[in-house]
Design a protein around this motif. Structure first.
Motif, PDB file in Angstrom:
ATOM      1  N   MET A  35       0.850  -1.193   0.000  1.00 21.89           N
ATOM      2  CA  MET A  35       0.000   0.000   0.000  1.00 21.89           C
ATOM      3  C   MET A  35       0.883   1.239   0.000  1.00 21.89           C
ATOM      4  O   MET A  35       1.718   1.409   0.870  1.00 21.89           O
ATOM      5  N   ASN A  36       0.745   2.085  -0.932  1.00 22.88           N
ATOM      6  CA  ASN A  36       1.561   3.279  -1.059  1.00 22.88           C
ATOM      7  C   ASN A  36       0.841   4.468  -0.419  1.00 22.88           C
ATOM      8  O   ASN A  36      -0.273   4.817  -0.796  1.00 22.88           O
ATOM      9  N   ILE A  37       1.467   5.062   0.576  1.00 21.25           N
ATOM     10  CA  ILE A  37       0.834   6.173   1.279  1.00 21.25           C
ATOM     11  C   ILE A  37       1.542   7.457   0.899  1.00 21.25           C
ATOM     12  O   ILE A  37       2.759   7.568   1.022  1.00 21.25           O
ATOM     13  N   THR A  38       0.847   8.412   0.450  1.00 25.78           N
ATOM     14  CA  THR A  38       1.468   9.657   0.001  1.00 25.78           C
ATOM     15  C   THR A  38       0.870  10.869   0.687  1.00 25.78           C
ATOM     16  O   THR A  38       1.377  11.969   0.548  1.00 25.78           O
ATOM     17  N   SER A  85      -1.131  -2.459   6.077  1.00 29.61           N
ATOM     18  CA  SER A  85      -1.683  -2.872   4.776  1.00 29.61           C
ATOM     19  C   SER A  85      -2.488  -4.166   4.918  1.00 29.61           C
ATOM     20  O   SER A  85      -2.534  -4.769   6.001  1.00 29.61           O
ATOM     21  N   GLU A  86      -3.078  -4.595   3.812  1.00 26.56           N
ATOM     22  CA  GLU A  86      -3.849  -5.841   3.816  1.00 26.56           C
ATOM     23  C   GLU A  86      -3.102  -6.960   3.112  1.00 26.56           C
ATOM     24  O   GLU A  86      -3.663  -7.997   2.789  1.00 26.56           O
ATOM     25  N   ARG A  87      -1.792  -6.758   2.900  1.00 31.42           N
ATOM     26  CA  ARG A  87      -0.979  -7.766   2.218  1.00 31.42           C
ATOM     27  C   ARG A  87      -0.491  -8.796   3.220  1.00 31.42           C
ATOM     28  O   ARG A  87       0.414  -8.540   4.017  1.00 31.42           O
ATOM     29  N   SER A  88      -1.090  -9.956   3.219  1.00 30.02           N
ATOM     30  CA  SER A  88      -0.728 -10.992   4.187  1.00 30.02           C
ATOM     31  C   SER A  88       0.708 -11.469   4.001  1.00 30.02           C
ATOM     32  O   SER A  88       1.393 -11.804   4.977  1.00 30.02           O
ATOM     33  N   ASP A  89       1.189 -11.503   2.734  1.00 28.74           N
ATOM     34  CA  ASP A  89       2.570 -11.949   2.498  1.00 28.74           C
ATOM     35  C   ASP A  89       3.580 -10.971   3.084  1.00 28.74           C
ATOM     36  O   ASP A  89       4.598 -11.372   3.658  1.00 28.74           O
ATOM     37  N   LEU A  90       3.273  -9.670   2.970  1.00 26.96           N
ATOM     38  CA  LEU A  90       4.177  -8.652   3.519  1.00 26.96           C
ATOM     39  C   LEU A  90       4.143  -8.678   5.050  1.00 26.96           C
ATOM     40  O   LEU A  90       5.185  -8.567   5.708  1.00 26.96           O
ATOM     41  N   ILE A  91       2.963  -8.833   5.615  1.00 23.70           N
ATOM     42  CA  ILE A  91       2.837  -8.903   7.081  1.00 23.70           C
ATOM     43  C   ILE A  91       3.601 -10.114   7.609  1.00 23.70           C
ATOM     44  O   ILE A  91       4.315 -10.025   8.620  1.00 23.70           O
ATOM     45  N   LEU A  92       3.482 -11.263   6.934  1.00 28.61           N
ATOM     46  CA  LEU A  92       4.208 -12.472   7.337  1.00 28.61           C
ATOM     47  C   LEU A  92       5.726 -12.236   7.272  1.00 28.61           C
ATOM     48  O   LEU A  92       6.464 -12.611   8.196  1.00 28.61           O
ATOM     49  N   ALA A  93       6.170 -11.604   6.206  1.00 31.85           N
ATOM     50  CA  ALA A  93       7.603 -11.336   6.039  1.00 31.85           C
ATOM     51  C   ALA A  93       8.111 -10.408   7.141  1.00 31.85           C
ATOM     52  O   ALA A  93       9.175 -10.631   7.723  1.00 31.85           O
ATOM     53  N   HIS A  94       7.328  -9.358   7.418  1.00 33.39           N
ATOM     54  CA  HIS A  94       7.704  -8.431   8.489  1.00 33.39           C
ATOM     55  C   HIS A  94       7.757  -9.155   9.833  1.00 33.39           C
ATOM     56  O   HIS A  94       8.684  -8.939  10.624  1.00 33.39           O
TER      57      HIS A  94
END
Length: 937
Positions: free
Chosen positions: A1-4, A746-755
């Motif tokens: 998710m890109n926050i600007t 964000s809602e990215r489960s893969d990114l949350i898992l990696a983090h």
């Protein structure tokens, strides 16, 4: 998710706060702020109950160390804490590496120091002087003192977290150690290495004992100075030189001598002149009239007389000066003792007999003046030898003592370093080693004290004859004497005691069973490492080496690590006389200025500190700690001590650094809290793919682990703590944690898992890496985290864990990624610098301008990290080819190909920022210039 947008940034913080609210149950064991006392509570008892400090039986050789035994004179100071912490870090690191560790605690009876302080205590609290009571009564007071202070010292060591094997605790006045001391003396005597002779020694009149060189300090004076001396109501004047005329026999001519010690003139037996002296050489062989006695003394030639000192002629007083004594022996001169062991003038000093030496000095000067022999009294630079224990001015007297021959032992000790068998770290101390041992004198091991190991030597009296022999007991001495001298012989043990350094020199082998050589003796001896301050390299390390080689035919240790002397921020050695001594518990638990001064007054009431020392200490406390000392905890103190380059000769200690490291401990606590908030109770799967941010932090984790292990191998504790702090404080907490907040929102489960994977892995390894340095904090946080995170191993303590190694993490190392992220960090730092002092409410933008396509891609990829860590969302990344600089902006270079522009609409605010940046740059330039000047000096 890109926050600007700024609104998106605030939504992240809101989400973070909401998640905290929903997950408070996961934080129930973690306070909002680091509390050292809560972290330290109970862990030491658990470590002891689980017997972690005891080495498991092993077929291999143990890693063995001995704690330099603290003197039982009082309590530990920060110098002790430094040595203890260094050894504890080493011990814990080796245990976690799987080595069986034996770390031996103990206490030193400290003959002179303890007797002195107990005498002061008795005089101050009970009005008792040593001469008022029997030897047995006095020793009973010393034993009571020993039990009280020994218990307190051990409590202090435990408060520091010292993982000592208490089952192996020793005391240098115990019966067991006494057996070793006696055996060593007897063996050395059998090898003809001991002899009894009258020689010149350092003598303390107030102690009425000889003292070693290490108990003598030299006070440098450049002019007339009044000094407090024990036993004198008024201060005594030093820093003067007196010129006295000695008239020649059968002539009106005279020889002028200069002396700083006119009180010894009654003991003069000759005048010595250098044969090359242009004026006085013609008088060699003649006689001069003694200025205070009705006798004539010879003028002798000796090339040891300095042509530059005084007048070029010197009086020879053999009984009271080492140089004079050597001259007297060379020329067969009489030795006349005019100052007694009590510091009073003897019968040979009539008419000054019975006067204290320094009162006699004044009367002697007056008498010389009346007789017309006093020429001048002038200010003069001099070194005044003083007893470190009492402040008394040292006398040099002739006394029959026991001496240990050292030349052959010294040669073996030098050869061990020369051939590499014994390593001295840092190696620059080898010069001192060779200098001292290459010029060694025989060691006077006799002391005229009540407290100490009585010398196992016996005078044998028979048929109007007398001789000496060494034996393990009076019964053995008598049996041996009868065999040699007949049944009428009588034996009487020497009343003197042995130098404390003699018994301490045996500790590497006596503390582990010598002379009986228990089952594990050869697994523990020689010691693997000896750690101590460089100031006792000769007095303890060299003597341990010499006696170890002589008595066991082995070096007592393979390696010596010498640390610097702990000083305050002004570079002054911490000592009672300077008033700047700090106790570890004052830093660990905190203390107010009033309570700090109350402790000083209590020490005075017990006779430990003099009135002048109390006044000086209270003054220093007010300057150094106007607001008292903040409670920092044992972990922050330990980490601070290790953060210095201990191999420097001087270590500057600043309590404020402990406060800073307490904040670092709090940073670790917040990282734990964040980790719990961003995870749940489920095991974390190994991600199929990691983001570049996750790969970067794991790569840096790998580098940190490698750096710490390498630094510990080299005993570079400051490099280890620097690597730890760089990773945990800055890379992990400041960059990684902040950078993951966007991903977790964000809602990215893969990114949350990696983090989550990188977060837990980094924290788990970091707490293990910290364990030797901050054992209380590491166990407290790790065990609590393990209850909620299945990916943390289930230990009772990290003392059960293995120390992380590079091999376990090398798969994560990515040098190319680190180089790219290095540019991102540079950009973040420049943005932070430009934004310093700028209100976030103002209208501004940050432009990252680069002419490198690769950098453009890197910054774009990590824009969320840059936003989060810079704490601003008004950031744009622009190729330099498309950028036109705006007038209302300031800039700084981040890399060779990247610049940061800060655009501010308000011109007044912009001008103010420019002024601040100019001032900051000037301050930095001055600091750099100052550092360069110091370096060039």
């Amino acid at each position: 998710m890109n926050i600007t947008r700024v609104s998106d940034f605030f939504s992240i913080n809101c989400l973070y706060k909401t998640r905290r609210k929903l997950s408070d149950i996961r934080l129930v064991d973690f306070p909002d702020v680091f509390q050292p006392k809560a972290s330290d509570h109970g862990w030491y008892n658990l470590w002891q109950e689980k017997e972690y400090f005891k080495a498991k039986k092993s077929s291999n050789k143990y890693f063995t160390m001995i704690l330099p035994p603290p003197n039982i004179t009082g309590t530990l100071h920060l110098g002790h804490a430094l040595t203890t912490t260094i050894q504890d870090v080493i011990a814990r690191w080796h245990r976690m590496k799987g080595d069986p560790v034996v770390w031996i605690p103990g206490l030193d009876h400290a003959g002179i120091a303890t007797q002195t302080i107990v005498e002061k205590y008795l005089n101050k609290t009970k009005g008792i002087k040593r001469d008022d009571i029997s030897k047995e009564e006095f020793l009973s007071y010393v034993w009571d003192w020993n039990h009280e202070k020994g218990s307190r010292i051990n409590s202090q060591l435990k408060e520091l977290g010292a993982s000592l094997d208490w089952s192996k605790e020793h005391f240098t006045m115990s019966k067991k150690h006494s057996v070793a001391v006696t055996e060593a003396f007897v063996i050395l005597n059998e090898r003809n290495m001991l002899y009894r002779e009258k020689d010149m020694i350092n003598w303390s009149p107030s102690l009425r004992s000889g003292i070693s060189d290490i108990e003598v300090e030299y006070l440098r004076l450049c002019e007339k100075t009044d000094i407090e001396v024990p036993g004198y109501k008024k201060k005594v004047t030093f820093g003067q030189i007196v010129e006295v005329a000695y008239k020649l026999k059968y002539s009106d001519e005279e020889i002028i001598i200069a002396t700083t010690r006119p009180e010894t003139i009654c003991g003069d037996v000759a005048i010595a002149v250098n044969p090359n002296h242009t004026l006085y050489s013609r008088y060699i062989g003649q006689h001069v009239k003694h200025p205070l006695k009705d006798i004539f003394i010879p003028v002798i030639a000796d090339d040891s007389v300095s042509l530059d000192f005084g007048t070029g002629a010197m009086k020879v007083t053999p009984a009271h000066d080492p140089v004079d004594y050597r001259i007297a022996k060379k020329h067969n001169l009489e030795v006349v003792n005019v100052i007694g062991e009590d510091g009073f003038m003897t019968e040979a000093a009539k008419p000054f007999q019975g006067l204290p030496r320094f009162l006699a000095r004044d009367k002697i000067i007056s008498e010389l003046s009346q007789r017309g022999f006093l020429k001048t009294i002038k200010d003069h630079e001099m070194m005044v030898p003083r007893c470190t224990r009492t402040g008394d001015v040292i006398e040099y007297i002739l006394r029959e003592q026991w001496f240990l021959k050292c030349e052959s032992m010294a040669k073996r000790a030098m050869e061990a370093v020369r051939n590499g068998s014994l390593k001295i770290d840092p190696s620059f101390h080898e010069d001192v080693w060779f200098s001292w041992l290459g010029n060694i004198r025989d060691w006077c091991v006799s002391r005229q004290l009540w407290w100490g190991h009585r010398i196992p030597a016996y005078r044998c009296n028979f048929e109007n004859n007398s001789t000496w022999l060494a034996a393990r007991s009076e019964e053995e001495a008598l049996l041996l004497a009868k065999k040699l001298y007949g049944n009428t012989v009588q034996v009487e043990q020497d009343s003197d005691v042995l130098d404390t350094w003699f018994s301490s020199a045996l500790l590497p082998f006596s503390s582990i069973g010598w002379p009986s050589q228990a089952v594990d003796f050869h697994k523990c001896y020689p010691l693997s490492l000896m750690v101590t301050g460089h100031d006792i390299l000769f007095f303890w390390i060299a003597r341990m080496t010499m006696l170890g080689l002589e008595l066991t035919e082995q070096l007592p240790f393979k390696e010596v690590l010498l640390h610097g002397i702990l000083c305050d921020t002004q570079g002054k050695k911490m000592s009672k006389s300077c008033g700047n001594v700090i106790s570890p518990e004052s830093v660990i638990n905190g203390i107010s200025l009033n309570n700090l001064n109350s402790l000083v007054k209590d020490s005075h009431n017990l006779g430990i500190l003099s009135s002048s020392e109390v006044k000086r200490t209270i003054s220093v406390n007010g300057k150094m700690f106007p607001n008292g000392i903040l409670d920092c905890g044992a972990d922050a103190l330990r980490f601070t001590l290790c953060s210095h380059n201990i191999k420097n000769s001087i270590i500057f200690f600043d309590v404020d650094q402990c406060r800073t490291n307490k904040f670092f401990c709090n940073k670790i606590l917040q990282a734990c809290r964040y980790t719990l908030l961003m995870t749940n109770d489920d095991p974390i799967e190994i991600p199929k793919e990691l983001s570049s941010l996750d790969r970067w932090i794991l790569s840096r984790l790998s580098f940190m682990v490698d750096s710490v292990n390498e630094a510990l191998t080299q005993k570079l504790f400051n490099k280890a703590t620097s690597a730890i702090k760089q990773f945990i404080h800055y890379e992990f907490c400041d960059y990684f944690l902040e950078g993951t907040k966007v991903g977790f929102q964000s809602e990215r489960s893969d990114l949350i898992l990696a983090h989550r994977f990188a977060l837990v892995k980094s924290l788990e390894v970091s707490l293990k890496i910290l364990a030797p340095f901050t054992p209380f904090l590491s166990d407290e946080f790790y065990i609590k985290m393990a209850r909620k995170l299945p990916d943390f191993s289930n230990y009772n303590s990290l003392m059960e864990a293995s120390y992380p190694t590079y091999n376990e993490l090398q798969e994560y190392r990515d040098l190319n990624l680190e180089e790219r992220m290095k540019n991102v960090i540079e950009v973040i730092l420049k943005i932070r610098s430009l934004l310093t002092g700028l209100s976030k409410k103002l209208s501004f933008e940050v432009h990252i301008v680069t002419d490198s396509p690769k950098e453009f891609d890197v910054y774009s990829e990590h824009i969320n990290v840059i936003n989060a860590v810079s704490r601003t969302q008004n950031i744009k990344i622009i190729p330099s080819s498309n950028y036109v600089r705006m007038k209302n902006s300031i800039y700084d270079e981040a890399t060779n190909t990247c610049s940061i522009f800060l655009v501010v609409e308000d011109e007044e605010v912009l001008e103010d920022l420019k002024n601040k940046l100019r001032k900051r740059r000037l301050r930095l330039e001055k600091k750099v210039q100052s550092a360069m000047e110091i370096k060039s000096v």
